[in-house]
Design an enzyme around this catalytic site. Structure first.
Site, PDB file in Angstrom:
ATOM      1  N   HIS A  44       0.880  -1.254  -0.005  1.00 47.53           N
ATOM      2  CA  HIS A  44       0.163  -0.066   0.061  1.00 47.53           C
ATOM      3  C   HIS A  44       0.962   1.254  -0.106  1.00 47.53           C
ATOM      4  O   HIS A  44       1.051   1.933   1.220  1.00 47.53           O
ATOM      5  CB  HIS A  44      -0.724  -0.158   1.293  1.00 47.53           C
ATOM      6  CG  HIS A  44      -1.897   1.080   1.152  1.00 47.53           C
ATOM      7  ND1 HIS A  44      -2.579   1.222   2.358  1.00 47.53           N
ATOM      8  CD2 HIS A  44      -2.592   1.694   0.197  1.00 47.53           C
ATOM      9  CE1 HIS A  44      -3.415   2.375   2.150  1.00 47.53           C
ATOM     10  NE2 HIS A  44      -3.389   2.603   0.961  1.00 47.53           N
ATOM     11  N   SER A  56      -4.177   5.111   4.460  1.00 42.22           N
ATOM     12  CA  SER A  56      -5.006   5.885   3.615  1.00 42.22           C
ATOM     13  C   SER A  56      -5.426   7.433   4.297  1.00 42.22           C
ATOM     14  O   SER A  56      -5.544   7.489   5.406  1.00 42.22           O
ATOM     15  CB  SER A  56      -6.482   5.333   3.454  1.00 42.22           C
ATOM     16  OG  SER A  56      -6.472   4.193   2.752  1.00 42.22           O
ATOM     17  N   GLY A 114      -1.311  11.402   2.747  1.00 43.34           N
ATOM     18  CA  GLY A 114      -0.795  12.117   2.043  1.00 43.34           C
ATOM     19  C   GLY A 114       0.073  11.547   0.886  1.00 43.34           C
ATOM     20  O   GLY A 114       0.990  12.397   0.366  1.00 43.34           O
ATOM     21  N   LYS A 115      -0.007  10.162   0.796  1.00 44.51           N
ATOM     22  CA  LYS A 115       0.882   9.696  -0.162  1.00 44.51           C
ATOM     23  C   LYS A 115       0.579  10.297  -1.736  1.00 44.51           C
ATOM     24  O   LYS A 115       1.636  10.590  -2.341  1.00 44.51           O
ATOM     25  CB  LYS A 115       0.532   8.116  -0.464  1.00 44.51           C
ATOM     26  CG  LYS A 115       0.842   7.489   0.906  1.00 44.51           C
ATOM     27  CD  LYS A 115       0.470   5.775   0.821  1.00 44.51           C
ATOM     28  CE  LYS A 115      -0.996   5.593   0.491  1.00 44.51           C
ATOM     29  NZ  LYS A 115      -1.805   5.701   1.554  1.00 44.51           N
ATOM     30  N   ASP A 167      -1.232   4.644  -4.771  1.00 46.73           N
ATOM     31  CA  ASP A 167      -2.053   3.854  -3.748  1.00 46.73           C
ATOM     32  C   ASP A 167      -1.411   2.250  -3.653  1.00 46.73           C
ATOM     33  O   ASP A 167      -1.264   1.977  -2.332  1.00 46.73           O
ATOM     34  CB  ASP A 167      -3.393   3.914  -3.958  1.00 46.73           C
ATOM     35  CG  ASP A 167      -4.194   3.592  -2.659  1.00 46.73           C
ATOM     36  OD1 ASP A 167      -3.684   4.323  -1.565  1.00 46.73           O
ATOM     37  OD2 ASP A 167      -5.182   2.965  -2.784  1.00 46.73           O
ATOM     38  N   GLU A 210      -5.308   9.177  -7.813  1.00 41.51           N
ATOM     39  CA  GLU A 210      -6.246   9.988  -7.219  1.00 41.51           C
ATOM     40  C   GLU A 210      -6.036  11.582  -6.512  1.00 41.51           C
ATOM     41  O   GLU A 210      -4.954  11.418  -5.721  1.00 41.51           O
ATOM     42  CB  GLU A 210      -6.866   9.260  -5.929  1.00 41.51           C
ATOM     43  CG  GLU A 210      -8.018  10.008  -5.024  1.00 41.51           C
ATOM     44  CD  GLU A 210      -8.574   9.039  -4.048  1.00 41.51           C
ATOM     45  OE1 GLU A 210      -9.600   9.416  -3.194  1.00 41.51           O
ATOM     46  OE2 GLU A 210      -8.120   7.820  -3.785  1.00 41.51           O
ATOM     47  N   ARG A 263      14.402  14.033  14.947  1.00 42.46           N
ATOM     48  CA  ARG A 263      15.347  15.002  14.655  1.00 42.46           C
ATOM     49  C   ARG A 263      16.465  14.432  13.719  1.00 42.46           C
ATOM     50  O   ARG A 263      16.874  14.921  12.708  1.00 42.46           O
ATOM     51  CB  ARG A 263      15.614  15.938  15.863  1.00 42.46           C
ATOM     52  CG  ARG A 263      16.226  17.151  15.182  1.00 42.46           C
ATOM     53  CD  ARG A 263      16.814  17.998  16.689  1.00 42.46           C
ATOM     54  NE  ARG A 263      17.497  19.059  16.342  1.00 42.46           N
ATOM     55  CZ  ARG A 263      18.734  19.441  16.836  1.00 42.46           C
ATOM     56  NH1 ARG A 263      18.823  18.869  17.861  1.00 42.46           N
ATOM     57  NH2 ARG A 263      19.453  20.535  16.283  1.00 42.46           N
TER      58      ARG A 263
END
Length: 143
Positions: free
Chosen positions: A12, A29, A32-33, A51, A75, A104
């Site tokens: 995924h 899901s 922000g991919k 996706d 999408e 960091r």
């Protein structure tokens, strides 16, 4: 490089190619991919898959492909499924894990996918600098 096809996994992840090297963008899901993929594409990357990505070992390389049902599609939240130029069969160089908080000064991490070791980093996808950080990380990995 040995071109014998080996194990395969479907993850995924959204995947883009930067200068012929695939970068996997992993997150749940809504993380922000696709948005980060679009911002990288705006900077010159090319879509591999949105996706879900099929990852297959070929010798010592991991090769990224889009499932045939989603090839050339991405999408865009608020617009729907949009056609997009894409490339196929790109060797993977980096996995980017999308997270809400990152260290960091992280340690070097690796992930094994279909028997191939891939460098992994964590980034906050919504940060304005996220696309630049992906490019910097890829350049670091490529030497």
């Amino acid at each position: 490089m040995n071109r014998t096809e080996g194990p395969s996994e479907t993850l995924h992840v959204s995947t883009v190619a930067i200068d012929g090297h695939a970068v996997l963008l992993e997150g749940p899901s809504g993380s922000g991919k696709s948005d980060l993929a679009l911002r990288l594409i705006d900077r010159g990357a090319v879509l591999v898959s949105d996706d879900y990505t099929i990852l297959t070992a070929h010798g010592t390389a991991l090769i990224a492909h889009a499932p045939s049902t989603i090839s050339g599609k991405i999408e865009v939240r608020g617009l729907g499924i949009m056609p997009m130029p894409y490339v196929d069969a790109v060797p993977v160089a980096l996995l980017v894990r999308l997270e809400d908080v990152v260290e960091r000064l992280p340690t070097d991490e690796m992930r094994v996918i279909a028997g191939i070791v891939i460098p992994e980093i964590a980034l906050i996808p919504g940060e304005p600098s996220a696309p630049i950080k992906v490019e910097l990380a890829l350049n670091r990995e490529l030497g």
